[in-house]
Design a protein around this motif. Structure first.
Motif, PDB file in Angstrom:
ATOM      1  N   ARG A 112       0.820  -1.283  -0.269  1.00 20.82           N
ATOM      2  CA  ARG A 112       0.095   0.031   0.053  1.00 20.82           C
ATOM      3  C   ARG A 112       0.642   1.135  -0.081  1.00 20.82           C
ATOM      4  N   ASP A 113       1.901   1.327   0.979  1.00 22.09           N
ATOM      5  CA  ASP A 113       2.552   2.326   1.122  1.00 22.09           C
ATOM      6  C   ASP A 113       3.535   2.731  -0.324  1.00 22.09           C
ATOM      7  N   LEU A 114       3.888   1.595  -0.803  1.00 25.59           N
ATOM      8  CA  LEU A 114       4.879   1.876  -1.942  1.00 25.59           C
ATOM      9  C   LEU A 114       4.202   2.034  -3.378  1.00 25.59           C
ATOM     10  N   GLY A 115       2.948   1.640  -3.359  1.00 20.09           N
ATOM     11  CA  GLY A 115       2.167   1.843  -4.227  1.00 20.09           C
ATOM     12  C   GLY A 115       2.129   0.838  -5.422  1.00 20.09           C
ATOM     13  N   LEU A 116       2.213  -0.613  -5.047  1.00 17.33           N
ATOM     14  CA  LEU A 116       2.484  -1.752  -5.972  1.00 17.33           C
ATOM     15  C   LEU A 116       1.217  -1.651  -6.848  1.00 17.33           C
ATOM     16  N   SER A 117       1.268  -2.252  -7.994  1.00 18.96           N
ATOM     17  CA  SER A 117       0.130  -2.373  -8.827  1.00 18.96           C
ATOM     18  C   SER A 117      -0.573  -3.845  -8.744  1.00 18.96           C
ATOM     19  N   LYS A 118       0.000  -4.468  -7.846  1.00 17.61           N
ATOM     20  CA  LYS A 118      -0.815  -5.805  -7.888  1.00 17.61           C
ATOM     21  C   LYS A 118      -0.323  -6.718  -6.680  1.00 17.61           C
ATOM     22  N   VAL A 119      -1.057  -7.203  -5.718  1.00 17.42           N
ATOM     23  CA  VAL A 119      -0.577  -8.177  -4.813  1.00 17.42           C
ATOM     24  C   VAL A 119      -1.614  -9.388  -4.898  1.00 17.42           C
ATOM     25  N   VAL A 120      -0.817 -10.448  -5.035  1.00 17.56           N
ATOM     26  CA  VAL A 120      -1.603 -11.804  -5.122  1.00 17.56           C
ATOM     27  C   VAL A 120      -1.083 -12.428  -3.724  1.00 17.56           C
ATOM     28  N   HIS A 121      -2.097 -12.718  -3.129  1.00 17.29           N
ATOM     29  CA  HIS A 121      -1.971 -13.307  -1.902  1.00 17.29           C
ATOM     30  C   HIS A 121      -2.722 -14.873  -2.058  1.00 17.29           C
ATOM     31  N   THR A 122      -1.874 -15.894  -1.192  1.00 19.22           N
ATOM     32  CA  THR A 122      -1.959 -17.036  -1.431  1.00 19.22           C
ATOM     33  C   THR A 122      -2.975 -17.533  -0.346  1.00 19.22           C
ATOM     34  N   SER A 123      -3.812 -18.260  -0.427  1.00 19.66           N
ATOM     35  CA  SER A 123      -4.775 -18.820   0.445  1.00 19.66           C
ATOM     36  C   SER A 123      -4.691 -20.353   0.434  1.00 19.66           C
ATOM     37  N   THR A 124      -5.498 -21.126   0.800  1.00 15.89           N
ATOM     38  CA  THR A 124      -5.555 -22.754   0.877  1.00 15.89           C
ATOM     39  C   THR A 124      -6.958 -22.921   0.892  1.00 15.89           C
ATOM     40  N   SER A 125      -7.338 -24.245   0.255  1.00 13.85           N
ATOM     41  CA  SER A 125      -8.759 -24.840   0.423  1.00 13.85           C
ATOM     42  C   SER A 125      -8.883 -25.454   1.924  1.00 13.85           C
ATOM     43  N   GLU A 126      -7.923 -25.357   2.591  1.00  9.47           N
ATOM     44  CA  GLU A 126      -8.285 -25.835   4.002  1.00  9.47           C
ATOM     45  C   GLU A 126      -9.085 -24.567   4.656  1.00  9.47           C
ATOM     46  N   VAL A 127      -9.244 -23.530   4.153  1.00  7.40           N
ATOM     47  CA  VAL A 127     -10.042 -22.428   4.826  1.00  7.40           C
ATOM     48  C   VAL A 127     -11.763 -22.749   4.733  1.00  7.40           C
ATOM     49  N   TYR A 128     -11.929 -23.834   3.992  1.00  6.71           N
ATOM     50  CA  TYR A 128     -13.290 -24.053   3.824  1.00  6.71           C
ATOM     51  C   TYR A 128     -13.761 -25.336   4.875  1.00  6.71           C
ATOM     52  N   GLY A 129     -12.551 -25.906   5.202  1.00 12.05           N
ATOM     53  CA  GLY A 129     -13.002 -27.231   6.019  1.00 12.05           C
ATOM     54  C   GLY A 129     -13.659 -28.199   5.356  1.00 12.05           C
ATOM     55  N   THR A 130     -14.322 -29.127   5.621  1.00  4.29           N
ATOM     56  CA  THR A 130     -15.103 -30.247   5.246  1.00  4.29           C
ATOM     57  C   THR A 130     -16.204 -29.844   4.271  1.00  4.29           C
ATOM     58  N   ALA A 131     -16.127 -30.129   2.972  1.00  8.01           N
ATOM     59  CA  ALA A 131     -16.908 -29.436   2.143  1.00  8.01           C
ATOM     60  C   ALA A 131     -18.438 -29.751   2.495  1.00  8.01           C
ATOM     61  N   GLN A 132     -19.298 -28.585   2.677  1.00  5.20           N
ATOM     62  CA  GLN A 132     -20.680 -28.457   2.659  1.00  5.20           C
ATOM     63  C   GLN A 132     -21.439 -28.672   1.572  1.00  5.20           C
ATOM     64  N   PHE A 133     -20.749 -28.513   0.358  1.00  4.65           N
ATOM     65  CA  PHE A 133     -21.405 -28.905  -0.865  1.00  4.65           C
ATOM     66  C   PHE A 133     -20.415 -29.068  -1.768  1.00  4.65           C
ATOM     67  N   VAL A 134     -20.489 -29.731  -2.721  1.00  5.55           N
ATOM     68  CA  VAL A 134     -19.334 -29.849  -3.862  1.00  5.55           C
ATOM     69  C   VAL A 134     -19.927 -29.511  -5.303  1.00  5.55           C
ATOM     70  N   PRO A 135     -19.269 -29.173  -6.091  1.00  8.31           N
ATOM     71  CA  PRO A 135     -18.020 -28.502  -6.118  1.00  8.31           C
ATOM     72  C   PRO A 135     -17.776 -27.283  -5.144  1.00  8.31           C
ATOM     73  N   ILE A 136     -16.807 -27.106  -4.335  1.00  9.61           N
ATOM     74  CA  ILE A 136     -16.593 -26.013  -3.508  1.00  9.61           C
ATOM     75  C   ILE A 136     -16.512 -24.713  -4.279  1.00  9.61           C
ATOM     76  N   THR A 137     -17.460 -23.713  -4.280  1.00 11.80           N
ATOM     77  CA  THR A 137     -17.275 -22.434  -4.962  1.00 11.80           C
ATOM     78  C   THR A 137     -16.465 -21.543  -3.954  1.00 11.80           C
ATOM     79  N   GLU A 138     -16.231 -20.271  -4.259  1.00 11.77           N
ATOM     80  CA  GLU A 138     -15.566 -19.336  -3.501  1.00 11.77           C
ATOM     81  C   GLU A 138     -16.660 -18.848  -2.537  1.00 11.77           C
ATOM     82  N   GLU A 139     -18.028 -19.124  -2.600  1.00 11.52           N
ATOM     83  CA  GLU A 139     -19.118 -18.398  -1.694  1.00 11.52           C
ATOM     84  C   GLU A 139     -19.159 -19.548  -0.450  1.00 11.52           C
ATOM     85  N   HIS A 140     -18.568 -20.623  -0.708  1.00 12.10           N
ATOM     86  CA  HIS A 140     -18.632 -21.781   0.389  1.00 12.10           C
ATOM     87  C   HIS A 140     -18.183 -21.136   1.668  1.00 12.10           C
ATOM     88  N   PRO A 141     -18.862 -21.465   2.743  1.00  8.09           N
ATOM     89  CA  PRO A 141     -18.526 -21.095   4.089  1.00  8.09           C
ATOM     90  C   PRO A 141     -16.855 -21.305   4.456  1.00  8.09           C
TER      91      PRO A 141
END
Length: 332
Positions: A112-141
């Motif tokens: 933010r301070d240096l004014g970069l044009s893009k930040v790509v942050h790495t997440s993980t499928s583990e944030v979804y926990g056990t699938a509540q529905f499949v296939p898992i979309t980005e709207e999954h809890p």
């Protein structure tokens, strides 16, 4: 892009990503974890033509001054640096908060301070926990079933908050179960391959019934570049998965088939997650990533998974590579 900073460049996915970016003609600054051995991690195993083109910066993602210095003169950052071992997070969660949450904050503040044009942050499928529905979309809890996944949820939300609060050009890539050469033996596929390659015919595993969406590492590296180059990815969370689901037990049998080995699978209790912490099912919906960037997995489906396993087995079976692993020891 004038120069791209890759944090976690010394790790499994990071080293493959750095090699891919250099081969695609990008100028790369590789942020590696400082150590007294002057080791660049897996980048030490990269071909000479890759290493000679690298600008390597040794530091610690937990130090805001170091990451700011590394980010100067860069146009974008691909942030992969993180602690990822789930079992280790059970007894040392404080280190995960410092590295995964505070480290991500350091990257976001500097960008933010240096004014970069893009930040790509790495997440993980583990944030979804056990699938509540499949296939898992980005709207999954989101469901933090381990201290590791909880810190990644926190880091994801920080990244999104910087986009919403300060208009920082953040995109979040959420890889599913990446595998391939150089992966840590903490992961299940290297655990199976290294045991068989070392001569074991009774291999030790944890739970066999959970399913995973395994993605070959070069597909994950290509996904990072695709998100980096897509203006439409800003403000988005994007799943990177093959869209193919397979159980751990079936994965073990497929690896044994590739290696032409007859194996018996034993159960090792120390490899089991706590019951409520086990993620039982993961299967990605990668529709959004395809639509936003044009990316598609080259190793999708059963055939693609087998091709990826063949390449992974070939790498691990080489004596100089297998010798790096303690095949009979449980790696936390």
């Amino acid at each position: 892009m004038t120069r791209i900073l890759v944090t976690g460049a010394d790790g499994f996915i990071g080293s493959h990503l750095v090699e891919h970016l250099v081969r695609q003609g990008h100028e790369v600054r590789a942020f590696v974890y400082y150590n007294s051995f002057n080791s660049w991690g897996w980048l030490d195993a990269s071909p000479e033509d890759i290493r000679k083109d690298l600008d390597v910066f040794a530091g610690d993602i937990r130090d805001p001054h170091g990451i700011r210095a590394a980010m100067r003169d860069c146009d974008a950052v691909l942030h992969l640096a993180a602690l990822i071992a789930i079992p280790y997070s059970y007894h040392s969660p404080d280190t995960y908060v410092d590295t995964n949450i505070k480290g991500t904050l350091n990257v976001l503040q500097a960008a933010r301070d240096l004014g970069l044009s893009k930040v790509v942050h790495t997440s993980t499928s583990e944030v979804y926990g056990t699938a509540q529905f499949v296939p898992i979309t980005e709207e999954h809890p989101l469901h933090g079933q381990s201290p590791y996944s909880a810190t990644k949820i926190g880091a994801d939300q920080l990244a999104l908050s910087f986009h919403l609060s300060f208009d920082t050009p953040v995109a979040i890539l959420r890889p599913f179960n990446t595998y391939g050469p150089r992966q840590s033996a903490r992961a299940v596929i290297p655990t199976i391959i290294s045991q068989i390659a070392s001569g074991a015919r009774r291999i030790q595993l944890g739970a066999l019934h959970p399913t995973r969406d395994f993605s070959f590492v070069t597909d994950t590296a290509r996904a990072f570049e695709a998100v980096l180059l897509s203006d439409a990815a800003v403000g988005q969370v994007l799943n990177a998965g093959s869209g193919f689901e397979v159980s751990i037990g079936d994965t073990a049998q497929m690896i044994a088939s590739v290696m032409d080995a007859s194996v018996e699978i034993g159960h090792d209790s120390q490899r089991l997650r706590p019951a409520k912490s086990e993620v039982e099912r993961l299967l990605a919906d990668n529709t959004r990533l395809r639509a936003v960037t044009g990316w598609a997995p080259a190793y999708g489906g059963l055939d693609g998974f087998r091709r990826g396993l063949v390449e992974t087995v070939d790498w691990f079976s080489a004596p100089e590579n297998l010798g790096r692993y303690k095949a009979q020891a449980y790696n936390i």
